[in-house]
Design an enzyme around this catalytic site. Structure first.
Site, PDB file in Angstrom:
ATOM      1  N   SER A 178      42.003  35.236 -85.880  1.00 38.17           N
ATOM      2  CA  SER A 178      40.545  35.208 -85.641  1.00 38.17           C
ATOM      3  C   SER A 178      40.014  33.795 -85.745  1.00 38.17           C
ATOM      4  CB  SER A 178      39.781  35.987 -86.703  1.00 38.17           C
ATOM      5  OG  SER A 178      40.414  37.121 -87.088  1.00 38.17           O
TER       6      SER A 178
ATOM      7  N   HIS B 165      42.826  36.753 -78.734  1.00 40.47           N
ATOM      8  CA  HIS B 165      42.020  37.322 -79.813  1.00 40.47           C
ATOM      9  C   HIS B 165      41.335  38.610 -79.363  1.00 40.47           C
ATOM     10  CE1 HIS B 165      38.440  36.954 -82.755  1.00 40.47           C
ATOM     11  NE2 HIS B 165      39.435  37.612 -83.306  1.00 40.47           N
TER      12      HIS B 165
ATOM     13  N   GLU C  85      39.541  37.215 -76.126  1.00 41.44           N
ATOM     14  CA  GLU C  85      39.383  35.766 -75.977  1.00 41.44           C
ATOM     15  C   GLU C  85      40.776  35.171 -75.790  1.00 41.44           C
ATOM     16  OE1 GLU C  85      35.456  34.869 -78.782  1.00 41.44           O
ATOM     17  OE2 GLU C  85      37.416  34.754 -79.696  1.00 41.44           O
TER      18      GLU C  85
ATOM     19  N   ASN D 171      33.347  34.925 -83.068  1.00 35.20           N
ATOM     20  CA  ASN D 171      33.258  34.729 -84.523  1.00 35.20           C
ATOM     21  C   ASN D 171      32.367  33.544 -84.894  1.00 35.20           C
ATOM     22  OD1 ASN D 171      34.665  36.932 -85.348  1.00 35.20           O
ATOM     23  ND2 ASN D 171      36.629  35.881 -85.572  1.00 35.20           N
TER      24      ASN D 171
HETATM   25  N1  CAA Z   1      40.121  55.032 -80.957  1.00 33.04           N
HETATM   26  C1  CAA Z   1      39.505  56.043 -80.330  1.00 33.04           C
HETATM   27  N2  CAA Z   1      38.268  56.457 -80.620  1.00 33.04           N
HETATM   28  C2  CAA Z   1      37.611  55.807 -81.613  1.00 33.04           C
HETATM   29  C3  CAA Z   1      38.191  54.728 -82.308  1.00 33.04           C
HETATM   30  C4  CAA Z   1      39.502  54.348 -81.957  1.00 33.04           C
HETATM   31  N3  CAA Z   1      40.126  53.369 -82.580  1.00 33.04           N
HETATM   32  N4  CAA Z   1      37.313  54.276 -83.230  1.00 33.04           N
HETATM   33  C5  CAA Z   1      36.220  55.034 -83.124  1.00 33.04           C
HETATM   34  N5  CAA Z   1      36.408  55.968 -82.159  1.00 33.04           N
HETATM   35  C6  CAA Z   1      35.501  56.997 -81.749  1.00 33.04           C
HETATM   36  C7  CAA Z   1      34.610  57.479 -82.892  1.00 33.04           C
HETATM   37  O1  CAA Z   1      35.275  58.381 -83.720  1.00 33.04           O
HETATM   38  C8  CAA Z   1      33.458  58.075 -82.124  1.00 33.04           C
HETATM   39  O2  CAA Z   1      33.857  59.350 -81.713  1.00 33.04           O
HETATM   40  P1  CAA Z   1      32.958  60.664 -82.080  1.00 33.04           P
HETATM   41  O3  CAA Z   1      31.755  60.525 -81.200  1.00 33.04           O
HETATM   42  O4  CAA Z   1      33.842  61.806 -81.709  1.00 33.04           O
HETATM   43  O5  CAA Z   1      32.653  60.569 -83.527  1.00 33.04           O
HETATM   44  C9  CAA Z   1      33.347  57.157 -80.890  1.00 33.04           C
HETATM   45  O6  CAA Z   1      34.605  56.484 -80.773  1.00 33.04           O
HETATM   46  C10 CAA Z   1      32.275  56.099 -81.060  1.00 33.04           C
HETATM   47  O7  CAA Z   1      31.054  56.674 -80.915  1.00 33.04           O
HETATM   48  P2  CAA Z   1      29.757  56.167 -81.716  1.00 33.04           P
HETATM   49  O8  CAA Z   1      28.588  56.863 -81.092  1.00 33.04           O
HETATM   50  O9  CAA Z   1      29.951  56.268 -83.164  1.00 33.04           O
HETATM   51  O10 CAA Z   1      29.735  54.638 -81.498  1.00 33.04           O
HETATM   52  P3  CAA Z   1      29.175  53.585 -80.469  1.00 33.04           P
HETATM   53  O11 CAA Z   1      28.696  54.179 -79.196  1.00 33.04           O
HETATM   54  O12 CAA Z   1      28.260  52.712 -81.235  1.00 33.04           O
HETATM   55  O13 CAA Z   1      30.496  52.763 -80.108  1.00 33.04           O
HETATM   56  C11 CAA Z   1      31.617  50.848 -80.972  1.00 33.04           C
HETATM   57  C12 CAA Z   1      31.358  52.340 -81.092  1.00 33.04           C
HETATM   58  C13 CAA Z   1      32.314  50.562 -79.622  1.00 33.04           C
HETATM   59  C14 CAA Z   1      32.559  50.448 -82.103  1.00 33.04           C
HETATM   60  C15 CAA Z   1      30.248  50.053 -80.996  1.00 33.04           C
HETATM   61  O14 CAA Z   1      29.520  50.446 -82.130  1.00 33.04           O
HETATM   62  C16 CAA Z   1      30.456  48.559 -81.067  1.00 33.04           C
HETATM   63  O15 CAA Z   1      30.633  47.898 -80.054  1.00 33.04           O
HETATM   64  N6  CAA Z   1      30.348  48.020 -82.286  1.00 33.04           N
HETATM   65  C17 CAA Z   1      30.527  46.583 -82.520  1.00 33.04           C
HETATM   66  C18 CAA Z   1      31.962  46.325 -82.787  1.00 33.04           C
HETATM   67  C19 CAA Z   1      32.245  44.867 -82.890  1.00 33.04           C
HETATM   68  O16 CAA Z   1      31.368  44.014 -82.897  1.00 33.04           O
HETATM   69  N7  CAA Z   1      33.530  44.546 -83.001  1.00 33.04           N
HETATM   70  C20 CAA Z   1      33.951  43.164 -83.179  1.00 33.04           C
HETATM   71  C21 CAA Z   1      34.002  42.813 -84.629  1.00 33.04           C
HETATM   72  S1  CAA Z   1      34.496  41.142 -84.828  1.00 33.04           S
HETATM   73  C22 CAA Z   1      36.140  41.187 -84.600  1.00 33.04           C
HETATM   74  O17 CAA Z   1      36.768  42.159 -84.457  1.00 33.04           O
HETATM   75  C23 CAA Z   1      36.783  39.867 -84.543  1.00 33.04           C
HETATM   76  C24 CAA Z   1      37.250  39.279 -85.746  1.00 33.04           C
HETATM   77  O18 CAA Z   1      38.110  38.419 -85.658  1.00 33.04           O
HETATM   78  C25 CAA Z   1      36.642  39.512 -87.052  1.00 33.04           C
END
Ligand code: CAA
Length: 410
Positions: free
Chosen positions: A150, A171, A183, A222
């Site tokens: 990251s 990434h 990325e 990030n």
């Molecule tokens: N595989 C399959 N399905 C999954 C899953 C996975 N790994 N994880 C979650 N789901 C499912 C959930 O269980 C949920 O299903 P249900 O409806 O049956 O409960 C569904 O996917 C998601 O539906 P939600 O309505 O809860 O969520 P949403 O429409 O908000 O979408 C999300 C979920 C795509 C995660 C969205 O919230 C999102 O984009 N969040 C931001 C995530 C983000 O910013 N990630 C980057 C973090 S930074 C990083 O990763 C980099 C680093 O280096 C730190």
């Protein structure tokens, strides 16, 4: 597109071979990546292995102990089941995906036929040094190396290998199964052929690559996300409000898909803390660290994975907070918007990416529903700049408005 159709399409794409443009000297272009080895089966590693297998690649998922691999395979099955439940995958594709995915402990065995190694081991350079020494000696000279780091510098990590020209940053975002962005980070020595091979690989995964032109601390997403977590803690302290109030405003006023504390808990306070240290070490200007992050890390309150972080959780599986409109009224998220857009403008001022790629990265890597700079326009660029100037006078030059932002106001 249904995933199974996508997989079929990908398989046919992988069958084609492309010649490199004659002007490019590229010893390290891999025209046909078929076998992928993922090192590390944690949060990111298992997700990357899963999507590669879903896309038709043969995948070896390597970790050092069977229990880690068992846990990873459980999570993969949970995720694939979710996709089947939602009709995004057929039962047949479920079985085919699992048949393409082999967990393995022996590293030499794991690297035998690898065209590409994706390293997703913990973010500790001394551990990565050992891993890359072994990987360099066991992998075929043509094997490409990619790190899912990251925040660690790609150019420095490349130096740990016997093939810096074939080394690149790749990434992914959590959860890799749902987030579209990857990325692709060029190190100082990364050859053009390697960049091209990996951009194509990411497309063949069904993801969208964004090329990060410079190996800067935090890359694109990030650089914006990690400082926001700290800023949110400062806001909570200064305004005397709750996590929910800040999160509800982020979600309902700024178009974030999750609140920032919710996202930090989901990402893991260990990841945020490590990223903070690495980013701050490389560039003091990038972050204004709040000590609470380190404290939560030391208390092992790592977020969802340990049951507690900013919030409490009932399991380590995907769990969301109820963020309601009534909570979104107390907090004006202009400070958060100002910090996010100021760091975004730093990336643009410094030629790390184009404005279009920046917005693409935020949409696909953080799920932003509105373009960040369009939200700045909605709030008023002048107001955002005034807020930054006020913060800069009070709290130091981390907040000083970036020249790109000032230019936007002209
Ligand atoms: N595989 C399959 N399905 C999954 C899953 C996975 N790994 N994880 C979650 N789901 C499912 C959930 O269980 C949920 O299903 P249900 O409806 O049956 O409960 C569904 O996917 C998601 O539906 P939600 O309505 O809860 O969520 P949403 O429409 O908000 O979408 C999300 C979920 C795509 C995660 C969205 O919230 C999102 O984009 N969040 C931001 C995530 C983000 O910013 N990630 C980057 C973090 S930074 C990083 O990763 C980099 C680093 O280096 C730190």
């Amino acid at each position: 597109m249904a995933l199974e159709n996508h997989s079929l399409k990908l398989l046919s794409i992988q069958g084609k071979t492309k010649s490199p443009p004659p002007s490019i000297v590229c010893d390290h272009r891999m025209d046909k990546i078929a076998n992928v080895t993922v090192l590390g089966s944690g949060t990111m590693g298992h997700g990357i292995a899963q999507i590669a297998a879903m896309a038709g690649f043969k995948v070896l998922l390597r970790d050092v102990e069977q229990r880690f691999l068992d846990n990873a395979m459980d999570k993969i099955k949970w995720s694939l089941n979710k996709l089947v439940e939602k009709n995004k995958m057929t039962k047949e594709s479920f079985d085919q995906t699992l048949s393409r995915l082999v967990p393995v402990i022996d590293l030499k065995e794991g690297l035998k036929d690898a065209d590409l190694v994706i390293e997703a081991v913990p973010e500790d350079l001394s551990l990565k040094r050992i891993v890359y020494k072994d990987v360099s000696s066991y992998a075929d000279p043509k094997t490409l190396f990619a790190s899912n780091t990251s925040t660690l510098p790609i150019s420095e990590m490349a130096e740990l290998t016997d093939r810096p020209g074939s080394f690149i940053g790749l990434h992914f975002f959590n959860p890799p199964q749902l987030m579209k962005l990857v990325e692709v980070i060029r190190g100082h020595q990364t050859e053009q052929g390697t960049v091209e091979s990996l951009m194509t690989f990411v497309e063949n995964l069904g993801k969208t690559p964004v090329l990060v032109q410079k190996d800067v601390a935090g890359f694109i997403v990030n650089r914006i996300f990690i400082p926001l977590v700290h800023e949110a803690v400062f806001c909570k302290e200064r305004d005397g409000i709750t996590y929910e109030e800040i999160d509800a405003a982020m979600k309902l006023k700024l178009g974030f898909p999750m609140g920032i504390f919710e996202l930090a808990d989901y990402t893991g306070l260990d990841v945020i803390n490590k990223a903070t240290h690495e980013m701050y070490l490389r560039d003091k200007k990038v972050i204004n660290p709040h000590p609470l992050i380190e404290k939560l890390f030391e208390q092992k309150k790592l977020g969802q994975k340990t049951g507690e972080g900013f919030y409490s959780y009932s399991s380590d599986k995907y769990e969301r907070k109820d963020l309601v409109q009534a909570d979104a009224t107390t907090f004006d998220p202009i400070v958060m918007l100002a910090v996010a857009s100021n760091n975004a403008c730093w990336l643009l001022s410094n030629g790390v990416c184009s404005q279009a790629d920046l917005e693409k990265a935020l949409r696909l890597g953080m799920g932003l529903k509105k373009e960040l700079l369009a939200t700045v326009q909605e709030f008023g660029i002048k107001r955002v700049i005034e807020k930054l100037q006020e913060m800069s006078d009070k709290y130091g030059k981390f907040y000083a408005p970036d020249p790109y932002l000032l230019k936007l106001a002209d």
